[in-house]
Design a protein around this motif. Structure first.
Motif, PDB file in Angstrom:
ATOM      1  N   MET A   1      -0.021  -1.341  10.372  1.00 36.02           N
ATOM      2  CA  MET A   1       0.109  -0.311  10.349  1.00 36.02           C
ATOM      3  C   MET A   1       0.927   1.270  10.712  1.00 36.02           C
ATOM      4  N   ARG A   3       3.545   4.368   9.743  1.00 35.23           N
ATOM      5  CA  ARG A   3       3.635   5.655  10.181  1.00 35.23           C
ATOM      6  C   ARG A   3       4.205   6.446   9.202  1.00 35.23           C
ATOM      7  N   CYS A   5       4.236   8.638   5.572  1.00 35.96           N
ATOM      8  CA  CYS A   5       2.950   8.925   4.119  1.00 35.96           C
ATOM      9  C   CYS A   5       3.520   8.393   2.809  1.00 35.96           C
ATOM     10  N   GLU A   6       2.906   7.820   2.275  1.00 37.27           N
ATOM     11  CA  GLU A   6       1.817   7.211   1.028  1.00 37.27           C
ATOM     12  C   GLU A   6       3.023   7.956  -0.354  1.00 37.27           C
ATOM     13  N   LEU A  33      -1.013  12.209   9.836  1.00 35.46           N
ATOM     14  CA  LEU A  33      -0.745  11.851   8.140  1.00 35.46           C
ATOM     15  C   LEU A  33      -3.123  10.965   8.837  1.00 35.46           C
ATOM     16  N   SER A  35      -6.638  10.175   6.977  1.00 34.92           N
ATOM     17  CA  SER A  35      -6.757   8.215   5.710  1.00 34.92           C
ATOM     18  C   SER A  35      -7.926   8.957   5.041  1.00 34.92           C
ATOM     19  N   LYS A  37      -9.821   9.213   0.536  1.00 36.40           N
ATOM     20  CA  LYS A  37      -9.938   7.702  -0.380  1.00 36.40           C
ATOM     21  C   LYS A  37      -9.511   8.964  -1.052  1.00 36.40           C
ATOM     22  N   LYS A  45      -9.270   4.324  -3.287  1.00 34.79           N
ATOM     23  CA  LYS A  45      -8.133   2.965  -2.551  1.00 34.79           C
ATOM     24  C   LYS A  45      -8.239   4.228  -1.418  1.00 34.79           C
ATOM     25  N   ARG A  46      -7.442   3.477  -0.048  1.00 34.58           N
ATOM     26  CA  ARG A  46      -7.324   4.534   0.850  1.00 34.58           C
ATOM     27  C   ARG A  46      -6.488   5.160   1.353  1.00 34.58           C
ATOM     28  N   ARG A  47      -5.680   5.690   1.086  1.00 39.89           N
ATOM     29  CA  ARG A  47      -4.109   6.355   1.379  1.00 39.89           C
ATOM     30  C   ARG A  47      -3.851   6.744   2.558  1.00 39.89           C
ATOM     31  N   LYS A  48      -2.414   6.659   3.299  1.00 40.95           N
ATOM     32  CA  LYS A  48      -2.288   7.809   4.573  1.00 40.95           C
ATOM     33  C   LYS A  48      -1.432   8.187   3.844  1.00 40.95           C
TER      34      LYS A  48
END
Length: 63
Positions: A1, A3, A5-6, A33, A35, A37, A45-48
């Motif tokens: 995973m 670190r 930011c998307e 960050l 998580s 939805k 979807k899950r996004r960070k």
């Protein structure tokens, strides 16, 4: 995973920890960050994302 930011691409950065005697040792700063939805193209979807982006998104939804 990772670190990262998307949303904005913010990631871990490095620098120096400087003591009073000006001794320098390496340190890191990690983004805050969370998580969440999010609905993307009709699927959840899950996004960070970083908390700054989360705050910006919530402001844009109110306007």
């Amino acid at each position: 995973m990772s670190r990262i930011c998307e949303e904005c691409g913010k990631h871990t950065i490095t620098g120096n920890r400087v003591s009073h005697a000006k001794n320098r040792t390496r340190r890191t700063w990690k983004p805050n960050l969370v998580s969440v939805k999010a609905e993307i193209n009709g699927t959840v979807k899950r996004r960070k994302i970083c908390t700054r982006c989360l705050k910006t998104e919530s402001k844009q939804k109110k306007a």
